[in-house]
Design an enzyme around this catalytic site. Structure first.
Site: not given
Ligand code: URA
Length: 243
Positions: A101-103, A190
């Site tokens: 998962l992205d930061r 995104k």
């Protein structure tokens, strides 16, 4: 399995620390002092005590983390705290996050040392569904929902696979949505919204295959998976067909 490996795997210490403990008489095997660090023991059959406390062997560990923003989905990182840093009650030293998962993304992250399960969940051909909640800029229109369902160009070799986009609410400026995708391209959610002129402002993963984020977990909290959750995940492919 060697006794020193058994104890090191279970987080008693490094291999050399464990060897010292054995030499100092801190370990018993079936009530007796072991012959040495290389004594053969059978997980599940032999009783191993460390400083008088039983040490059960766990080949695999499975944790569900409600990932907070700010930490990275990695085992080590030179700059940021990792998701592994948050799991402070682990035995195994070979744990890793299943996917990324992205930061700045929150939510469900599975952490384990079970490579086969990881493969079953992430291999591109498995098409395991992943569901996200997001807040995005703009108003999600019927045309966006149709576009997500058709697939879209996000700069990859192929269009995205059909995805299920559901509008939960909008306040005239922002929309709240649920999105289920069956792939895991880099920044996929995104980039899909970017492709329809919208920006993801908040993103949280809610489920992955049969595994649902336990909503009693606050961000940053984790728990072990139940036996039932582990069994169900082992059959993720079959479950996927029913989704
Ligand atoms: N898609 C994204 O864009 N980011 C994530 O962290 C997960 C899916």
């Amino acid at each position: 399995m060697r006794l020193d490996k058994y104890l090191a795997d279970m987080g008693i210490g490094t291999r050399s620390e464990v060897k010292q403990s054995i030499h100092k008489g801190k370990v018993r095997v079936n009530g007796a002092l072991p012959t040495g660090p290389n004594q053969h023991v059978q997980p599940g059959a032999d009783e191993i005590l460390y400083q008088g406390e039983p040490v059960a062997y766990q080949e695999y560990e499975y944790f569900m983390l409600n990932k907070p923003q700010g930490c990275v989905s990695a085992v080590t990182d030179p700059q940021y705290p990792t998701v592994l840093d948050l799991i402070d009650k682990k035995n195994r030293k070979d744990l890793f996050p299943v996917g990324r998962l992205d930061r700045d993304t929150e939510g469900l992250l599975l952490i384990t040392n079970d490579g086969k399960l990881c493969h079953n969940l992430l291999a591109p051909g498995k098409h395991v569904p992943k569901t996200y909640f997001a807040r995005v800029s703009g108003i999600v229109a019927e045309e966006d929902i149709a576009q997500f369902a058709r697939g879209m160009d996000i700069g990859e070799d192929r269009d995205t696979l059909p995805a299920k986009l559901q509008l939960l609410s909008d306040d005239g400026t922002y929309s709240e949505i649920m999105l289920t995708i069956t792939e895991g391209k880099f920044h996929q959610v995104k980039r899909m919204f970017q492709a329809v002129g919208k920006e993801v402002l908040y993103l949280k993963r809610i489920s992955m295959g049969s595994l649902k984020l336990d909503d009693s977990l606050q961000t940053g909290e984790f728990r072990q998976l139940t036996e039932e959750e582990i069994q169900l995940l082992g059959h993720t492919k079959e479950n996927t067909k029913r989704c």
